[in-house]
Design an enzyme around this catalytic site. Structure first.
Site, PDB file in Angstrom:
ATOM      1  N   CYS A 102     116.957  75.141   2.174  1.00 51.35           N
ATOM      2  CA  CYS A 102     117.328  75.065   0.756  1.00 51.35           C
ATOM      3  C   CYS A 102     118.794  74.654   0.613  1.00 51.35           C
ATOM      4  O   CYS A 102     119.132  73.816  -0.230  1.00 51.35           O
ATOM      5  CB  CYS A 102     117.087  76.411   0.079  1.00 51.35           C
ATOM      6  SG  CYS A 102     117.471  76.393  -1.683  1.00 51.35           S
ATOM      7  N   CYS A 199     113.402  82.951  -2.502  1.00 51.57           N
ATOM      8  CA  CYS A 199     113.399  82.708  -3.946  1.00 51.57           C
ATOM      9  C   CYS A 199     112.007  82.472  -4.509  1.00 51.57           C
ATOM     10  O   CYS A 199     111.677  82.960  -5.578  1.00 51.57           O
ATOM     11  CB  CYS A 199     114.328  81.556  -4.298  1.00 51.57           C
ATOM     12  SG  CYS A 199     114.277  80.177  -3.154  1.00 51.57           S
TER      13      CYS A 199
END
Length: 370
Positions: A102, A199
């Site tokens: 990410c 997330c």
């Protein structure tokens, strides 16, 4: 260039760290813009993912400190670059680190590119790491001062070019100081808990989440000698060194995962925390990313981390080819996991990192993933 002529675009998550980051930069006179990144579609997740709530917190903080804010949608990029990678790694029996990917593909690529289109000179995030620059344009990444929060492990894939455009205002601070500033300024996020977990999973059950995307196939749980000890619920749910969730009763030492055989769908287990099968002498890693060029031909002595918050291990790093390195450990290391990152350090300087592919004893490759 004066601070007021320097535009800094801050990646804001709705948490206390990025809120204080934006506040500090504004106080220092920079031209600050807040950007909220929406990376995961939360409309079909029964409200578990809190993107809307987080964005409302970003709006509140930006209004408090007096900076403009925008939301930008990176769901497609996230799906293509991070989530599909995450699933592919699990299919291979490995244990990926989506946070590393990410940072590499979204926060310091898609977001950085977007910020540059807004006329940014720098981007900033609430990561606990430091950037050291000199007058000649050389850049190094250093560990954050707060040992417990240092996030250089997750930033190991950042390039020299990316780091040259990045600020980490919290890198020289302890977390307690960040909380204190947020409380003193009465920021909307001052009492917000730190986020945990990946997330896109949030607080949900990991096993349940993964089974929505990958079909699980149960199989035998065996010792390395072939003795059946039970049944596993799918190789992807287990990681090397795992103790909990094996369901093996009896007396004596606890049992641990020591390997996987993808072809036969067998999970290997052995008894004892210090079982020999859990220890290795060196590893091979790929996707090598170094902040600055280093000649590894004759071997570089440095330290390494193989998982977050682990103590450093003394190692020697040798380059195999452009994309691969070999990392030899001074002492055998326990439960090194393919798919995770090996991150290299010279003192407090983070040199870069790579993705662990294979793990070996001097006598030959371990059975981690066959």
């Amino acid at each position: 260039m004066s601070n007021q002529d320097t535009r800094v675009v801050v990646g804001m998550s709705g948490g206390v760290d990025s809120s204080v980051t934006a506040y500090l930069l504004k106080e220092q006179g920079y031209d600050v813009i807040g950007i909220f990144m929406k990376n995961w579609d939360d409309t079909d997740e029964n409200g578990v993912c809190t993107a809307t709530e987080d964005y409302n917190d970003v709006i509140a903080v930006c209004n408090q400190i007096g900076i403009p804010y925008y939301a930008v949608n990176f769901e497609q990029e996230y799906w293509d670059k991070v989530f599909t990678y995450f699933l592919d790694e699990y299919k291979k029996g490995r244990t990926p680190n989506p946070d590393v990917m990410c940072n590499k593909e979204i926060k310091f690529k898609a977001f950085l590119d977007h910020a540059m289109k807004l006329g940014a000179d720098y981007v900033a995030t609430g990561h606990y790491a430091q950037v050291r620059r000199d007058a000649d344009g050389n850049v190094e990444m250093l560990r954050g001062v707060d040992n417990n929060k240092d996030q250089t492990y997750f930033l190991n894939q950042l390039t020299h070019e990316q780091l040259s455009k990045v600020m980490f205002p919290l890198g020289g601070m302890e977390k307690s100081e960040v909380r204190r500033i947020a409380a003193e300024q009465d920021l909307a996020t001052a009492k917000k808990k730190d986020s945990t977990g990946i997330c896109f999973i949030g607080e949900r059950n990991f096993k349940e989440f993964l089974s929505n995307y990958l079909p699980a196939q149960s199989g035998d749980m065996r010792t390395l000698n072939g003795k059946k000890m039970g049944t596993h619920s799918g190789l992807m749910y287990y990681t090397i060194g795992q103790r909990h969730g094996l369901g093996i009763g009896g007396d004596g030492d606890p049992w641990f995962v020591v390997g996987k055989n993808l072809e036969d769908n067998v999970l290997y287990v052995e008894q004892g925390f210090h079982h020999d099968a859990l220890y290795s002498d060196y590893l091979i890693a790929s996707d090598v990313s170094l902040v600055n060029d280093i000649d590894l031909t004759d071997g570089l002595e440095c330290t390494a981390k193989f998982r977050y918050r682990q103590k450093d291990t003394k190692v020697t790093v040798t380059r195999i080819d452009e994309n691969q390195i070999r990392v030899d450990f001074d002492q055998p290391v326990r439960a090194i996991t393919p798919g995770q990152a090996v991150v290299l350090y010279d003192g407090d300087v983070c040199l870069g990192g790579a993705t662990i592919d294979d793990v070996y004893k001097e006598a030959g490759q371990l059975t981690y993933i066959v």
